[in-house]
Design a protein around this motif. Structure first.
Motif, PDB file in Angstrom:
ATOM      1  N   CYS A 231       0.811  -1.224   0.000  1.00  0.00           N
ATOM      2  CA  CYS A 231       0.000   0.000   0.000  1.00  0.00           C
ATOM      3  C   CYS A 231       0.842   1.270   0.000  1.00  0.00           C
ATOM      4  O   CYS A 231       0.331   2.354  -0.272  1.00  0.00           O
ATOM      5  CB  CYS A 231      -0.946   0.016   1.195  1.00  0.00           C
ATOM      6  SG  CYS A 231      -0.106   0.234   2.790  1.00  0.00           S
TER       7      CYS A 231
ATOM      8  N   CYS B 286      -4.751  -2.326   4.310  1.00  0.00           N
ATOM      9  CA  CYS B 286      -3.745  -2.508   3.261  1.00  0.00           C
ATOM     10  C   CYS B 286      -4.392  -3.065   1.994  1.00  0.00           C
ATOM     11  O   CYS B 286      -4.117  -2.598   0.883  1.00  0.00           O
ATOM     12  CB  CYS B 286      -2.654  -3.458   3.757  1.00  0.00           C
ATOM     13  SG  CYS B 286      -1.337  -3.736   2.568  1.00  0.00           S
TER      14      CYS B 286
ATOM     15  N   ASN C 218      -5.465   1.548  -5.336  1.00  0.00           N
ATOM     16  CA  ASN C 218      -4.283   1.977  -6.084  1.00  0.00           C
ATOM     17  C   ASN C 218      -4.197   1.254  -7.435  1.00  0.00           C
ATOM     18  O   ASN C 218      -3.871   1.861  -8.461  1.00  0.00           O
ATOM     19  CB  ASN C 218      -3.010   1.706  -5.277  1.00  0.00           C
ATOM     20  CG  ASN C 218      -2.792   2.729  -4.174  1.00  0.00           C
ATOM     21  OD1 ASN C 218      -3.215   3.881  -4.278  1.00  0.00           O
ATOM     22  ND2 ASN C 218      -2.136   2.312  -3.102  1.00  0.00           N
TER      23      ASN C 218
ATOM     24  N   MET D 200      -6.563  -0.318   0.293  1.00  0.00           N
ATOM     25  CA  MET D 200      -5.761   0.709  -0.361  1.00  0.00           C
ATOM     26  C   MET D 200      -5.038   0.166  -1.590  1.00  0.00           C
ATOM     27  O   MET D 200      -4.934   0.835  -2.621  1.00  0.00           O
ATOM     28  CB  MET D 200      -4.748   1.293   0.632  1.00  0.00           C
ATOM     29  CG  MET D 200      -5.379   2.024   1.797  1.00  0.00           C
ATOM     30  SD  MET D 200      -4.166   2.830   2.869  1.00  0.00           S
ATOM     31  CE  MET D 200      -3.668   4.205   1.845  1.00  0.00           C
ATOM     32  N   ALA D 201      -4.568  -1.069  -1.489  1.00  0.00           N
ATOM     33  CA  ALA D 201      -3.881  -1.686  -2.625  1.00  0.00           C
ATOM     34  C   ALA D 201      -4.841  -1.858  -3.800  1.00  0.00           C
ATOM     35  O   ALA D 201      -4.464  -1.614  -4.959  1.00  0.00           O
ATOM     36  CB  ALA D 201      -3.292  -3.028  -2.210  1.00  0.00           C
TER      37      ALA D 201
END
Length: 276
Positions: free
Chosen positions: A237, A259, A266, A262-263
């Protein structure tokens, strides 16, 4: 024929009258001279006062560090009033939750400001001016809180206005609350348009910049370590930093859900960028 006695009497009267005339003339002359001196003194005083006024007017006004006052009734002024009111009336205990609630409130009421980069630049200049003033007045803790608010706005702008990143990196703001004076002064100094923090920066630049370990059970004092160069970060992340592998592994059970979220965001952001 006038007697000698009468002549002497007339002479004495004439001499006395002349003396009185001379005295009156002298008194008039003295009064005129006094009045002239008084006028000259008044003129000199007025000239001195005028000089002082010119000196005062020529002095620079207190620096606002790049902030220009909003016109009365300006939408930016209304935005700040709403933000401040929402911030202080929030029922949240967490400082950052309070900020997020306040930002949501102004997004609903003043979207024309929060989604306008030029207006937000004005808003940020207001906070930058305030934070710089806190540092110069020796109130570093207030400056840290102000810096955290600025970071939250900058992250919001990056995500929702400029769309240059997928998620808000709140961790940056969290770290700012406990940051060292070197990092704090550098944060404001590089963002303001004046040189008011140059002297303060010279005083604190020898202080080591410190990073903040995200593991709440970190054994280091204050969970602090020399910034970045000696820290590990979550490669998934890129938002959490740790002082060691042990701390990273210890914090994983708490971090893994955030995590993953967010990953994923992204990855989607990067995909959309490639397709766009």
């Amino acid at each position: 024929m006038v007697s000698r006695k009468k002549a002497k009497g007339k002479a004495r009267k004439a001499a006395k009258a002349k003396k009185e005339e001379e005295k009156e003339a002298h008194d008039d002359s003295s009064a005129a001279a006094a009045q002239q001196r008084e006028r000259e003194q008044e003129g000199a005083l007025e000239a001195q006062l005028q000089t002082q006024r010119l000196i005062i007017e020529s002095l620079p006004s207190p620096c606002q560090h790049g902030f220009d006052l909003f016109p009365e009734g300006d939408v930016c002024d209304r935005f700040l009033t709403m933000y401040s009111s929402a911030l202080h009336s929030s029922s949240e205990d967490n400082f950052f939750e309070q900020i997020l609630v306040a930002m949501e409130a102004v997004e609903d009421e003043c979207p024309e400001v929060l989604h306008d980069s030029s207006k937000m630049k004005q808003i940020l200049s207001y906070f930058l001016s305030g934070g710089t003033g806190h540092i110069l007045n020796g109130d570093e803790n207030a400056a840290r809180n102000t810096a955290a608010r600025i970071i939250m706005f900058e992250e919001f702008i990056a995500v929702k206005v400029n769309k240059t990143q997928a998620v808000m990196h709140v961790q940056k703001a969290i770290e700012m609350i406990g940051t060292d004076d070197h990092t704090l002064v550098s944060f404001f100094r590089k963002r303001i348009t004046c040189s008011c923090l140059d002297k303060k920066y010279r005083e604190v630049k020898s202080i080591k910049k410190m990073g903040f370990c995200n593991n709440d059970k970190c054994p280091l004092p204050g969970r602090k370590v020399e910034r970045r160069s000696k820290m590990l970060y979550c490669t998934r992340c890129s938002n959490q930093y740790y002082c060691s592998r042990d701390c990273q592994e210890a914090h994983w059970p708490k971090h893994k859900n955030l995590c993953k979220e967010m990953a994923e965001r992204n990855a989607k952001f990067e995909q959309d960028e490639d397709q766009g």
